[in-house]
Write a protein that holds these residues in place. Structure first.
Motif, mmCIF file in Angstrom:
data_model
loop_
_atom_site.group_PDB
_atom_site.id
_atom_site.type_symbol
_atom_site.label_atom_id
_atom_site.label_comp_id
_atom_site.label_asym_id
_atom_site.label_seq_id
_atom_site.Cartn_x
_atom_site.Cartn_y
_atom_site.Cartn_z
ATOM 1 N N PHE A 1 0.831 -1.189 0.000
ATOM 2 C CA PHE A 1 0.000 0.000 0.000
ATOM 3 C C PHE A 1 0.871 1.245 0.000
ATOM 4 C CE2 PHE A 1 -2.841 2.932 2.638
ATOM 5 C CZ PHE A 1 -3.510 3.402 1.525
ATOM 6 N N GLU A 2 0.730 2.051 -1.049
ATOM 7 C CA GLU A 2 1.408 3.346 -1.122
ATOM 8 C C GLU A 2 0.392 4.408 -0.733
ATOM 9 O OE1 GLU A 2 3.705 4.284 -4.558
ATOM 10 O OE2 GLU A 2 4.480 2.247 -4.724
ATOM 11 N N ASN A 3 0.523 4.907 0.478
ATOM 12 C CA ASN A 3 -0.417 5.861 1.029
ATOM 13 C C ASN A 3 0.018 7.276 0.659
ATOM 14 O OD1 ASN A 3 -2.188 7.374 2.543
ATOM 15 N ND2 ASN A 3 -1.939 6.154 4.400
ATOM 16 N N LEU A 4 -0.702 7.876 -0.281
ATOM 17 C CA LEU A 4 -0.345 9.195 -0.775
ATOM 18 C C LEU A 4 -0.476 10.279 0.291
ATOM 19 C CD1 LEU A 4 -2.015 9.040 -4.290
ATOM 20 C CD2 LEU A 4 0.346 8.513 -3.668
ATOM 21 N N SER A 5 -1.248 10.009 1.314
ATOM 22 C CA SER A 5 -1.428 10.980 2.400
ATOM 23 C C SER A 5 -0.245 11.008 3.349
ATOM 24 C CB SER A 5 -2.694 10.664 3.199
ATOM 25 O OG SER A 5 -3.823 10.718 2.367
ATOM 26 N N GLU A 6 0.618 10.014 3.256
ATOM 27 C CA GLU A 6 1.744 9.924 4.183
ATOM 28 C C GLU A 6 3.106 10.098 3.537
ATOM 29 O OE1 GLU A 6 1.296 6.266 6.323
ATOM 30 O OE2 GLU A 6 -0.375 7.034 7.492
ATOM 31 N N SER A 7 3.163 10.128 2.205
ATOM 32 C CA SER A 7 4.458 10.198 1.535
ATOM 33 C C SER A 7 4.419 11.199 0.384
ATOM 34 C CB SER A 7 4.860 8.820 0.998
ATOM 35 O OG SER A 7 5.983 8.920 0.159
ATOM 36 N N LEU A 8 5.124 12.300 0.546
ATOM 37 C CA LEU A 8 5.181 13.284 -0.531
ATOM 38 C C LEU A 8 5.903 12.743 -1.757
ATOM 39 C CD1 LEU A 8 5.773 16.642 1.362
ATOM 40 C CD2 LEU A 8 3.666 15.774 0.354
ATOM 41 N N ASP A 9 6.907 11.904 -1.550
ATOM 42 C CA ASP A 9 7.601 11.299 -2.689
ATOM 43 C C ASP A 9 6.645 10.432 -3.507
ATOM 44 O OD1 ASP A 9 10.072 12.483 -2.251
ATOM 45 O OD2 ASP A 9 10.814 10.805 -1.034
ATOM 46 N N SER A 10 5.846 9.616 -2.827
ATOM 47 C CA SER A 10 4.861 8.788 -3.533
ATOM 48 C C SER A 10 3.827 9.662 -4.229
ATOM 49 C CB SER A 10 4.156 7.839 -2.560
ATOM 50 O OG SER A 10 5.051 6.872 -2.079
ATOM 51 N N LEU A 11 3.402 10.716 -3.578
ATOM 52 C CA LEU A 11 2.424 11.631 -4.173
ATOM 53 C C LEU A 11 2.978 12.277 -5.437
ATOM 54 C CD1 LEU A 11 -0.285 13.100 -4.110
ATOM 55 C CD2 LEU A 11 0.748 14.767 -2.552
ATOM 56 N N LYS A 12 4.216 12.733 -5.402
ATOM 57 C CA LYS A 12 4.842 13.346 -6.587
ATOM 58 C C LYS A 12 4.920 12.361 -7.744
ATOM 59 C CE LYS A 12 7.904 16.505 -4.122
ATOM 60 N NZ LYS A 12 9.316 16.821 -3.872
ATOM 61 N N LYS A 13 5.357 11.130 -7.467
ATOM 62 C CA LYS A 13 5.435 10.106 -8.520
ATOM 63 C C LYS A 13 4.058 9.831 -9.095
ATOM 64 C CE LYS A 13 7.480 6.803 -6.317
ATOM 65 N NZ LYS A 13 8.115 5.538 -5.940
ATOM 66 N N TYR A 14 3.065 9.696 -8.223
ATOM 67 C CA TYR A 14 1.716 9.406 -8.666
ATOM 68 C C TYR A 14 1.166 10.538 -9.537
ATOM 69 C CZ TYR A 14 -3.243 8.590 -8.777
ATOM 70 O OH TYR A 14 -4.521 8.407 -9.215
ATOM 71 N N LEU A 15 1.353 11.774 -9.098
ATOM 72 C CA LEU A 15 0.829 12.907 -9.856
ATOM 73 C C LEU A 15 1.455 13.022 -11.236
ATOM 74 C CD1 LEU A 15 0.444 15.644 -7.104
ATOM 75 C CD2 LEU A 15 -1.363 14.351 -8.261
ATOM 76 N N SER A 16 2.733 12.688 -11.350
ATOM 77 C CA SER A 16 3.374 12.758 -12.670
ATOM 78 C C SER A 16 2.753 11.743 -13.623
ATOM 79 C CB SER A 16 4.889 12.575 -12.575
ATOM 80 O OG SER A 16 5.218 11.250 -12.243
ATOM 81 N N VAL A 17 2.405 10.572 -13.125
ATOM 82 C CA VAL A 17 1.730 9.561 -13.954
ATOM 83 C C VAL A 17 0.296 9.996 -14.244
ATOM 84 C CG1 VAL A 17 0.891 7.180 -14.012
ATOM 85 C CG2 VAL A 17 3.171 7.667 -13.126
ATOM 86 N N ARG A 18 -0.402 10.461 -13.229
ATOM 87 C CA ARG A 18 -1.799 10.869 -13.387
ATOM 88 C C ARG A 18 -1.947 11.989 -14.416
ATOM 89 N NH1 ARG A 18 -4.841 14.975 -12.066
ATOM 90 N NH2 ARG A 18 -7.036 14.701 -11.591
ATOM 91 N N GLU A 19 -1.010 12.894 -14.443
ATOM 92 C CA GLU A 19 -1.106 14.039 -15.353
ATOM 93 C C GLU A 19 -0.725 13.710 -16.788
ATOM 94 O OE1 GLU A 19 -2.535 17.004 -14.524
ATOM 95 O OE2 GLU A 19 -3.013 15.801 -12.759
ATOM 96 N N THR A 20 -0.057 12.584 -17.009
ATOM 97 C CA THR A 20 0.413 12.267 -18.363
ATOM 98 C C THR A 20 -0.214 11.018 -18.968
ATOM 99 O OG1 THR A 20 2.303 11.050 -17.471
ATOM 100 C CG2 THR A 20 2.646 13.384 -17.969
#
Length: 86
Positions: free
Chosen positions: A30-49
């Protein structure tokens, strides 16, 4: 099957999906985006592209939970995940 779930413990859909997968004895990372800014950044880059998120972006959604299979295939649909368990 080992499955990565990207989401947030603040998201009801994420919590419900994790419970269903637990009941099916799926090994989950489980990659909890609420607890990891690094995971959030990686996720957002995929989500936006990624084209997979076009509808999510258009609707103003976040697009979680996201399920990532061991081979790197991604889906936003728990029913797809469950169909692969059978």
């Amino acid at each position: 099957m080992k499955l990565t779930v990207i989401g947030s413990h603040l998201c009801e859909d994420t919590r419900n999906s994790l419970e269903v997968l637990k009941g099916k004895n799926v090994e989950v990372v489980f990659e909890n985006l609420s607890e990891s800014l690094d995971s959030l950044k990686k996720y957002l880059s995929v989500r936006e592209t990624s084209e997979m998120y076009a509808g999510v972006r258009a609707a103003g959604g976040i697009g979680i939970p996201c399920f990532v299979f061991e081979d790197g295939t991604k889906t936003l649909d728990l029913t797809v995940v469950l169909s692969k368990l059978d």
